[in-house]
Motif scaffolding. Sequence first.
Motif: not given
Length: 291
Positions: A253-259
């Motif tokens: 999810e950190l990756m999918l949030e773009g952060v």
Amino acid sequence: MTQKDLQDRRFYKAKQEAKFAKDLTPETPQTLSKSYKLAFQDSEFLLREELRPVRFQLELLKPEMLLDEAAVASTLVIYGSARIPAPDAVDALFANATDDRERTIAERMKEKSQYYEEARKLAQLASSSHIKDEDGKRHFVVCSGGGPSIMEAANRGARDVGADTIGLNIVLPHEQAPNEYVTPDLSFRFHYFALRKMHFLLRARAVAVFPGGFGTFDEFFELLTLVQTGKIEPMPILLFGKQFWERVVNFEELMLEGVISPKDLDLFQMVETAEQAWAEIVAFYDLEECD
């Protein structure tokens, strides 16, 4: 003048001067004043706010010099909780549980207790490798925070095979003594968390991260940040316990949030056993050729 004369010191060493100050100084109002103490022997002076930069330097230098003298070239750093019990101590948690929350905690601690033995095995594998460079300096010396639980298991594993092992303790308001398996001459104590964390990574060539709390997360995420930003070269970063890590941190999810970027998910590998972790290290450094 002889060659011997040319090589002799012209000034006394500080240790000698300190002995002169102790043995030869008469007691007068002047010599008994705090101002008369040699600066490097005056602990009250060294602990002044203005001397913080000097204390930083001393805390950086002391472990660095002693590890150099002990021929430690690189380390395998093992992070992890100070609370996870050894498998033979799990039953006490259930016996003391008084409600559903405490029973859930006891159950999850039981799940994680296996990692005490995995940390111990990993330390045994690394310490049994006996890898040295051409100057005789040692590699993959096991280094932990010097405390209980996973840290104890790491130091214990190295001791099991007769190897030296490092403990980096920190002064805390509550008691934190080194575990009994740390090599006494490689047992260090820090005041500054920043300097302790620096020493964890100065010689690290691989880091194993076991389930843990705030301290483990702090150390782990700082390491990820340093590698992600290119401040240090990549190294094997091995997360023990996929179920734990995926439950408490949603990296996807950190990756999918773009952060973070998709490639940041490759900075670490999930493993379950000491053998898997050591195989990753061996492959990364092509250690088979070091035999």
